[in-house]
Design an enzyme around this catalytic site. Sequence first.
Site, PDB file in Angstrom:
ATOM      1  N   TYR A  23      -4.470  22.612  -3.969  1.00 60.73           N
ATOM      2  CA  TYR A  23      -4.577  21.194  -4.329  1.00 60.73           C
ATOM      3  C   TYR A  23      -3.201  20.649  -4.716  1.00 60.73           C
ATOM      4  CZ  TYR A  23      -6.445  16.924  -6.311  1.00 60.73           C
ATOM      5  OH  TYR A  23      -6.730  15.610  -6.567  1.00 60.73           O
ATOM      6  N   ASP A  75     -12.682  16.609  -6.118  1.00 61.43           N
ATOM      7  CA  ASP A  75     -11.451  17.232  -6.600  1.00 61.43           C
ATOM      8  C   ASP A  75     -11.441  17.258  -8.123  1.00 61.43           C
ATOM      9  OD1 ASP A  75     -10.583  17.557  -4.014  1.00 61.43           O
ATOM     10  OD2 ASP A  75      -9.369  15.733  -3.996  1.00 61.43           O
ATOM     11  N   GLU A 135     -15.671  14.637  -2.255  1.00 57.68           N
ATOM     12  CA  GLU A 135     -14.828  13.432  -2.285  1.00 57.68           C
ATOM     13  C   GLU A 135     -14.586  12.839  -0.905  1.00 57.68           C
ATOM     14  OE1 GLU A 135     -10.458  12.333  -4.170  1.00 57.68           O
ATOM     15  OE2 GLU A 135     -11.752  13.797  -5.158  1.00 57.68           O
TER      16      GLU A 135
END
Length: 691
Positions: free
Chosen positions: A319, A110, A10
């Site tokens: 995350y 992600d 990403e």
Amino acid sequence: MGKYTLVITEKPDAANRIANALDADGKAKKTIRNNVPHYLAYNNGSIIVVPALGHLYTITGKKGNRDYPVFDYQWVPKYQAERKATFIRAWLKVIADLAKNADTFVDACDFDIEGSIIGYSILKYACDGKEQTAKRMKYSTLTKEELRESFANLLPNLDFALVEAGLTRHEVDWLYGINLSRALTNSVKHSSSQYNTLSTGRVQGPTLKFMETREKSIQTFVPTPYWIISAKIKINGNVLDAEYEKKLENLADAQAVKAKCKTKQGQVETVKVTVFERNPPFPFDLGTLQSEAYRIFKYTPSRTLGILQRLYLDALISYPRTSSQKLPSSISYQNILKKLSKSPAYFKAAAELLSKHTLKPHEGRKYDTAHPAIYPTGNLPKKTLTSPENNIFGLVVKRFFAVFGEPALLQRINAEISLNENIFLFGMERNLTEGWMSFYKPYIKSRDTSLPSLTDGQIVEVKHITLNSNYSNPPARYNPRSLLEQMEKEEIGTKATRASTIQTLLDRKYLSGTDKLAITDLGLEVTTVLSKYCPTIVSSEFTRRIEHEMDAIQQGTQTKRVVIQKALKALKLVISELKENEMAIGTKLSLALQQARTQEKTVGSCPKCAEGRLLILRSKKSGKRFVGCTNYFQGKCNMALPLPQTGSIKCLGICKSCSCPIIAVYIRGKKPLKICINPNCPQKEKTKNEV
């Protein structure tokens, strides 16, 4: 080099970490082509890791004009839709070239809705339809161990249900955002011949409605007086406060009660001592962490999310965009604690937890299928963190410690004390054991004060009786924390978008303030117009229903086609109403915009003529900005003062020395300055201090 595996990430920072983690020697080779970095790793075969820059594809109308309604749309490379995204063309060209010789494709973006769309779009368009055969990496931290495990156990396919839900959300949001925003913008243009960009959407609308409802409650609130009677009572040598059992709404009644309480002694009627447990907090989900960061550090939700993202990319935390309050044992609590114990700041707490026979987190009910709650990876910073980064990292670490702590044991004493048969209430509590609270300091304070020894019938000394008047308070204004919590409670927006929605409303000048948010006149007018002509757009119920539809797509019980059809049906009714009332809407919004511009330029009253207002103006000759009095145009006042030529300006108040406005000057990348605009102010040097 032959065939290789192409891994799509990403962001560039993530690509760097993933490539080095996958390389057998931990030293992937970096190559830059047309300003696009990519990495060559080797581990039982060649691996090329190339990053995106977030979304490389976006939605645009097929016709390409600025009229509305717009129902025909397409996904295109960003450079075709956004003027400032021309560099994306070269970026996509590099990815497409790298895809030609790849025989295996892996989406390592992600593992959430946004990441899934980013990877899917690149694989479908830039990699020539490889989305159907690509594999998927799933990880929650950027640690070497987890990345290697994830690559060794690739998911066989992309998470298509998540992709479908994400595409639907983007397309519905685009349809509503572009059409409603153009409806408002065009109504102003057609009624006043002026172009002003106005925006709204299915999440902005309800959020602004919260603000309007709260503002009306505040403005229409009528404060009512009440009186409180308090007593200073000496118990075992300590003077303590007790309060009359009722708030009194009549002054005469309050004075009568106070008169009856005039005595030198009182008697303890009842004493109740209770011992209770206070459980540890839950692990952090994103919303709770943003709320806690605002409570402790006054960081806005969007600022906190930005800090969390940097800590995640540095492999310091897991995350952050998660709604989970669960910490699975698979993350290895002991290993994380052992690594954190290498820091002197965390050694004592980590060692204490490691000495426990078992480690079991106190978990909440919230669950996220993609990621666990936010937790520290155990890695310690390899570079010096900024003060905000250090604050948030420390908060995440201490919360992680706290969830494994024992419940805190507290003792509370409640007593009723009679003063001539008038009951006063007294209460105190203290910690018997700190439990988890010791791990969460200084973000929570334990009560170490001793409780007085009281028995039924005990005689106490009355030192003083006080009668205080008060007024009931209006509802509190939202702050970034409470507004975020309201959005979460009403289930509008997502964990990843709520903070940016609040920031958008501030950027559009629909809201103002930092700590206490207030809806502006422009925001009020936009909400009034939407409430009158298209109430569904400001309805939490409508937005919540769409959110549930998105969840159903992700769970496989609903389809994208059906949800889009429903959304379009509702949107077409709204647009029809807006079109029919375009001139009336435009007239109201034009007036609100004009007032907003005047208010934005006003810095205060004129100290010279006392009648005019000081406005920020620009010289026709030099183009420089200055402050001038509105009465100048009537020939009544020639007041003019210089201004700094860069930065945005906000009036803070009036200088006590010269009665001229004090302003704050905000320049990107610099600390704001607080100055009096009068160059001859006697206190000039004292007022040139940083805000």
